[in-house]
Design an enzyme around this catalytic site. Structure first.
Site, PDB file in Angstrom:
ATOM      1  N   GLU A   1     -11.601   0.693  -4.616  1.00 62.83           N
ATOM      2  CA  GLU A   1     -10.452   1.226  -5.353  1.00 62.83           C
ATOM      3  C   GLU A   1     -10.791   1.243  -6.834  1.00 62.83           C
ATOM      4  O   GLU A   1     -10.426   0.349  -7.596  1.00 62.83           O
ATOM      5  CB  GLU A   1      -9.208   0.368  -5.089  1.00 62.83           C
TER       6      GLU A   1
ATOM      7  N   GLU B   1      -0.676  -7.392  -1.235  1.00 65.48           N
ATOM      8  CA  GLU B   1      -1.597  -7.447  -2.361  1.00 65.48           C
ATOM      9  C   GLU B   1      -0.940  -8.053  -3.601  1.00 65.48           C
ATOM     10  O   GLU B   1      -0.054  -7.444  -4.197  1.00 65.48           O
ATOM     11  CB  GLU B   1      -2.068  -6.017  -2.696  1.00 65.48           C
TER      12      GLU B   1
END
Ligand code: LER
Ligand code: MN
Length: 254
Positions: A231, A137
């Site tokens: 998220e 990420e």
């Protein structure tokens, strides 16, 4: 969890399943916090899957990173991440490498990126045992000084040449760093393995200023079939964040 539901695992999984979530992403503070047998049972009971586990606890709790100048700390970081790859692999999910990438700090960026590449390659190879990709990420500039766009991250993966390492496209980071979010998604199409679906301010989709229509359009256009994980901050409340997120999912993807 614990971003949205939690920290009580049983309650969080039950609530997620009841709201219509297909899967949940776990953010454990340590490897010990992942109780494999209990999670398996919860998945069966509630007909839900585990998509992903974040490894950031290793950074938050012990400041472990793959780019630390100290070889001992890098070794512990690898051991920690391997243990999470194995745990989530046993549960049929993927591990995320976000904060554990660390920062270049005083070392050269090239040196730090070489260290990160070695770690991603090793962990990606290890994850093959469970037939799960490893997710890398890119984070925004305030969380790393290494790589912050999908384009640069895709180039890194091309250089590493390990087909089992994929990218996590987090729309919060992308809102800060990308010139054009839908175009960045299209350009990194072959690399994207997971999405953090969140608004510009880390609130649930619909509470910030991100324009989701072209982003959802780009994900559909590239034939993305992975998860979109919420998220998001537990705001206005945990339940409202979870409800707003599943509603946004239905709006844009069903
Ligand atoms: C993790 O997925 C993330 O997006 C970061 O901002 C938190 O470490
Ligand atoms: Mn994220």
């Amino acid at each position: 969890m614990p971003f949205v539901l939690g920290p009580d695992l049983e309650q969080g999984v039950a609530q997620a399943a009841e709201m219509g979530y297909d899967a949940f992403e776990l953010f454990p503070p340590s490897r010990e916090a992942i109780e494999i047998a209990k999670i398996r049972e919860l998945c069966i009971t509630h007909a839900i899957e585990i998509s992903t586990v974040g490894t950031g606890g290793g950074w938050v709790a012990d400041k472990l990173s793959f780019t630390d100048p100290d070889a001992g700390i890098r070794g512990r970081a690898i051991e920690y991440a391997r243990s999470l790859v194995a745990a989530v692999g046993d549960l049929g999910g993927m591990a995320i490498i976000g904060s554990m990438q660390g920062r270049a700090g005083e070392q050269s960026r090239e040196e730090a990126i070489a260290r990160l590449s070695d770690a991603l390659n090793e962990l990606g190879e290890y994850a093959r045992k469970w037939e799960q990709p490893l997710l890398y990420e890119p984070l925004n500039r305030y969380e790393t000084d290494l790589i912050s766009t999908l384009g640069e991250a895709g180039q890194l993966l091309d250089t590493i040449g390990n087909s089992n390492v994929k990218l996590l496209a987090d729309l919060f980071h992308m809102n800060i760093e990308e010139v054009d979010v839908p175009n960045a998604i299209r350009a990194a199409a072959n690399h994207i393995g997971h999405v953090h679906f969140v608004d510009s301010n880390r609130w649930p989709a619909g509470f910030g200023h991100t324009r989701f229509a072209p982003i959802a359009g780009a994900l559909k256009e590239i034939g993305y079939e992975g998860y979109v994980a919420m998220e998001v901050f537990p705001l206005p409340t945990q339940k409202e964040a979870a409800h707003a997120s599943i509603n946004a999912f239905k709006k844009w993807f069903r």
